[in-house]
Scaffold this active site. Structure first.
Site, PDB file in Angstrom:
ATOM      1  N   THR A  14     -13.542  17.207  -6.070  1.00 17.69           N
ATOM      2  CA  THR A  14     -14.621  17.224  -5.076  1.00 17.69           C
ATOM      3  C   THR A  14     -14.193  17.960  -3.812  1.00 17.69           C
ATOM      4  O   THR A  14     -14.877  18.879  -3.347  1.00 17.69           O
ATOM      5  CB  THR A  14     -15.039  15.793  -4.727  1.00 17.69           C
ATOM      6  OG1 THR A  14     -15.507  15.137  -5.913  1.00 17.69           O
ATOM      7  CG2 THR A  14     -16.141  15.789  -3.682  1.00 17.69           C
ATOM      8  N   LYS A 198      -4.420   4.846   5.805  1.00 14.61           N
ATOM      9  CA  LYS A 198      -4.958   5.662   6.898  1.00 14.61           C
ATOM     10  C   LYS A 198      -4.574   5.116   8.269  1.00 14.61           C
ATOM     11  O   LYS A 198      -4.168   5.870   9.159  1.00 14.61           O
ATOM     12  CB  LYS A 198      -6.482   5.743   6.762  1.00 14.61           C
ATOM     13  CG  LYS A 198      -6.945   6.534   5.537  1.00 14.61           C
ATOM     14  CD  LYS A 198      -8.449   6.433   5.349  1.00 14.61           C
ATOM     15  CE  LYS A 198      -8.915   7.263   4.161  1.00 14.61           C
ATOM     16  NZ  LYS A 198     -10.381   7.116   3.919  1.00 14.61           N
TER      17      LYS A 198
END
Length: 422
Positions: A14, A198
């Site tokens: 993607t 993250k």
């Protein structure tokens, strides 16, 4: 025309597809090789030349012609070895690999500095939201001490749908999987791993201290119920999966991911569906929030391409490119264990509707130095049980956990314990 900067892409999923489509618009960039897992897979990508494709990623990292390698496959291996090899071969790196940065970041940044190469990773934290470059440049004069963020679109989508539809976690997860918002195995998202990787990396660059991913407290959303959503709304909150990080003046860091009751007055309470947001507090800027698409083909490609162009603009102009974007910290933060933190709590208790049950809960809390902001009993069932909702004032986590054990030992069931935004 200046010499074209030559790019090798590892991964054409993607994000990789979005990067390829976007880079076609830049005349000074040439993609010379693309590594994919299955070279025979049919790809409906306009302008894709099959002759530049390979199923051997080492043909990219060992290619002397390539200036920048964009690693877009994720995971630890073979990504770590591919990036290491590319750096040793004199290539700059762009990556969206949050797990690799969280677990092996120290190793690859050290290697990059030894070989005078740059690693940029804007896409690894919040998709299309620019956060790394602003922190390292325009916000560099700030002492940032608090981060609060929504960093996973899948969990935010699920929680938003649960809130809007008053539906169960299981039903919304199934719907999200059918729509492609959640993976067939959603563990990485719903158990908080993705957000933990993250926030660990974001806290490292923001606090200028290495964050040990193994010491980041992590709790997912699988225990959240429609009843918790309803109760939170009644109390003036929304439930979100929050990644947060704090550091005190002594360098003690509290970095964690868990569900949180967020005040409806807060900006983060209104970040819905797959949108991400990052709120930073520091001096002199005060408080700022950046929000936008946290994933997807073109939002993430936007960050990857921005990093590629930042490096491309510097190649050949200086012997030490992008000094502000390099890793400058070597010391590790002293990581606080969750048991040593102080929080407010929402507690949902299922109890027998007996006389004095609320009093007993209150006594247990008092004995553990817990002050209550509110306690409400409702929904008495046919079996003479009731749901009791408690909101505490600030209390030590270890005291709260001890109180929970005692409440359950008294014959009650604690349905959920969720921390509350302060």
């Amino acid at each position: 025309m200046d010499k074209k900067i030559k790019i090798g892409l590892i991964g054409l999923g993607t994000v990789g597809s979005g990067v390829f489509k976007t880079l076609k618009n830049f005349e000074n960039i040439e993609i010379v090789k693309i590594a994919v897992k299955n070279i025979n897979k049919k790809r409906d990508i306009e302008g894709l030349d099959s002759s530049i494709m390979t199923d051997d990623a080492y043909k990219i990292v060992n290619n002397p012609e390539i200036d920048i390698v964009a690693e877009l496959i994720g995971g630890i291996e073979p990504a770590f070895d591919l990036i290491s090899t590319a750096i040793k071969n004199g290539k700059h790196i762009v990556t969206a690999n949050k797990e690799l940065l969280a677990k092996r970041g120290e190793d690859i940044f050290k290697l990059a500095e030894e070989h005078n190469r740059v690693i940029l990773y804007e896409a690894a934290i919040a998709g299309g939201i620019p956060i790394i470059m602003p922190v390292k440049t325009i916000l560099a004069g700030n002492k940032i001490t608090h981060i609060e963020a929504i960093l996973n679109g899948t969990t935010n989508y699920i929680l938003t749908k649960m809130d809007v539809q008053k539906a169960s976690y299981a039903d919304v997860l199934k719907e999200a999987q059918e729509l492609g918002y959640a993976e067939a195995d959603p563990t990485g998202d719903v158990e908080g791993f993705d957000a933990a990787y993250k926030i660990a990396t974001l806290a490292s660059i923001t606090f200028h201290k290495r964050i040990d991913i193994q010491k980041v407290y992590r709790e997912g959303i699988t225990k959240i119920r429609a009843k918790d959503m309803e109760a939170a709304n009644d109390l003036g909150y929304k439930i979100k999966l929050i990644a947060s990080a704090d550091i005190d003046e002594n360098g003690n860091a509290d970095v964690r991911v868990h569900p949180m009751l967020v005040s409806k007055k807060s900006t983060l309470a209104h970040i819905d569906y797959v949108t991400n947001a990052v709120m930073l507090k520091g001096h002199p800027v005060g408080s700022i929030t950046l929000s936008g698409p946290g994933a997807g083909e073109f939002p993430t490609a936007s960050s990857v391409v921005g990093d590629i162009l930042a490096i491309a603009a510097e190649i050949g102009k200086t012997d030490y490119i992008l000094p502000m974007m390099r890793c400058k910290h070597n010391s590790a933060a002293n990581m606080l264990d969750i048991s040593e933190t102080t929080n407010k709590y929402y507690i949902s208790i299922h109890a027998k509707n007996n006389k004095g049950v609320i009093g007993k809960i209150g006594t247990i809390c008092a004995d553990n130095d817990i002050s209550l902001a509110s306690i409400v009993q409702k929904c008495v069932s046919d079996d003479n049980t009731a749901d009791i909702t408690v909101i505490t004032e600030l209390v030590k986590e270890k005291n709260m956990q001890n109180a929970i054990r005692l409440i359950e030992a008294d014959g009650n069931k604690v349905n959920n314990l969720i921390r509350v935004q302060v």
